[in-house]
Design an enzyme around this catalytic site. Structure first.
Site: not given
Length: 351
Positions: A20-21, A103, A142, A203
């Site tokens: 997570m940025v 993302c 991902k 997820n």
């Protein structure tokens, strides 16, 4: 329970901290590992090495011997640049290269990276082939379930990933169109797991031990990836592990234990980023931790007014020494707890 290998590591139904940025930096990854996470994935970095010299990206690439296996996540759209980025990181010690195709952030999509790639399976294949050919370490991926609700092509991407030699696939149960809205769906993840032979990690919206059990049973995934639920509650990994192993739910940590962990985390942020930037990053984490603490709203309001590391630590120490956990009135901690009045910004020293 399922187990598989990732490089030199054998994993038994892993619990993974999602990249997570702005959140899963080195201090937070270390905290989550201490609290039971099996693996942690570093914050996403661009595949353009010319940008790695910025302070932000330099810190994202910083490594620790306690965070192994060292998983670096890269994002981009150019196969050769992605391959070069993977090779450089592997040469510098990365044990696993993770590719971001999940993302949903607009600034990433504008560069045709992240989940935007799901619209172009042919480009996905070229990127994956280039990266897996460039490095000897495992390459993971991902993704989301698709670009939009009408095009959930996660299974097609998963098959491409398997054919290209991807070692592990993490799937967020939303499309790019969904961003983080609505509920995650797990049927697509279950279908992917049934149709490919590589390990699949589920997820999305896994926020309790019972939800973790449900997702594993529904998808038959090989492990779970947890993101937002770990913010301010990193002990969720330990709680999930105990429930999966024994069927019993362990209690939330005591107020004293949460305070000690919180204080250690804030000190680590100050040390990692420096006093000024560390104080800024600490604010968001206190905002999350405070939701589980007595008088947490009062603590958060005071903390958000502080601009330097020393004042923040003094306030947290005062809170801890006030014995809040033993007070029946959760509003008992006064807003007037003594703290330093000199909140001048310290000199920023280049690191």
């Amino acid at each position: 329970m399922s187990s598989f290998t990732l490089g030199r590591h054998t994993l038994r139904q892993p619990l993974i901290l999602a990249p997570m940025v702005g959140v899963s930096d080195l201090p937070f990854r270390e905290i989550c590992l201490q609290q039971g996470a099996t693996l942690t994935v570093a914050e996403m970095v661009t595949s353009n090495p010319e940008l790695w010299h910025s302070e932000k990206n330099r810190l994202r690439l910083k490594r620790s011997s306690t965070c192994g296996p060292d998983i670096v996540q890269i994002a981009g759209f150019d196969p050769q640049m992605m391959a070069d980025a993977a090779r450089i990181n592997a040469d510098q010690g990365a044990e696993v290269i993770d590719i971001n195709m999940g993302c949903p952030a607009k600034k990433v999509l504008k560069k045709a990276a992240g989940s935007a790639l799901l619209k172009d399976p042919a480009l996905v294949e070229r990127i994956l082939l280039a990266v897996t050919a460039a490095v000897d370490v495992p390459v993971t991926l991902k993704i989301r379930t698709g670009w939009c609700r009408d095009n959930r092509n996660g299974l097609d991407i998963a098959r491409i990933a398997e054919d290209c030699g991807i070692a592990m696939l993490s799937v967020h149960g939303r499309t790019r169109e969904c961003r983080f809205l609505g509920d995650a769906e797990y049927d697509t993840i279950a279908e992917i797991k049934q149709r490919v032979c590589i390990p699949v990690i589920a997820n999305g919206d896994i926020d309790s031990p019972r939800k973790a059990r449900y997702v594993l049973d529904h998808t038959q995934a090989d492990g779970l990836m947890i993101g937002r639920a770990a913010q301010g509650s990193p002990w969720i990994f330990r709680q999930i592990r105990q429930y999966l192993d024994t069927g019993s739910v362990c209690d939330k940590p005591s107020t004293q234990d949460i305070c000690n962990l919180m204080l250690d985390h804030i000190r680590a942020l100050h040390a990692f980023y420096g006093d000024f930037r560390g104080a800024l990053f600490a604010r968001k984490h206190i905002g999350w931790y405070s939701k589980d603490l007595p008088s947490g709203e009062s603590l958060k309001q005071q903390f958000m007014q502080l601009e330097d590391a020393r004042s923040q630590l003094d306030l947290l120490t005062a809170y801890l020494n006030a014995g809040i956990g033993n007070q029946p009135d959760t509003n008992a901690w006064p807003m007037s707890v003594p703290r330093p009045t000199d909140n001048r910004r310290p000199q920023v020293i280049a690191r």
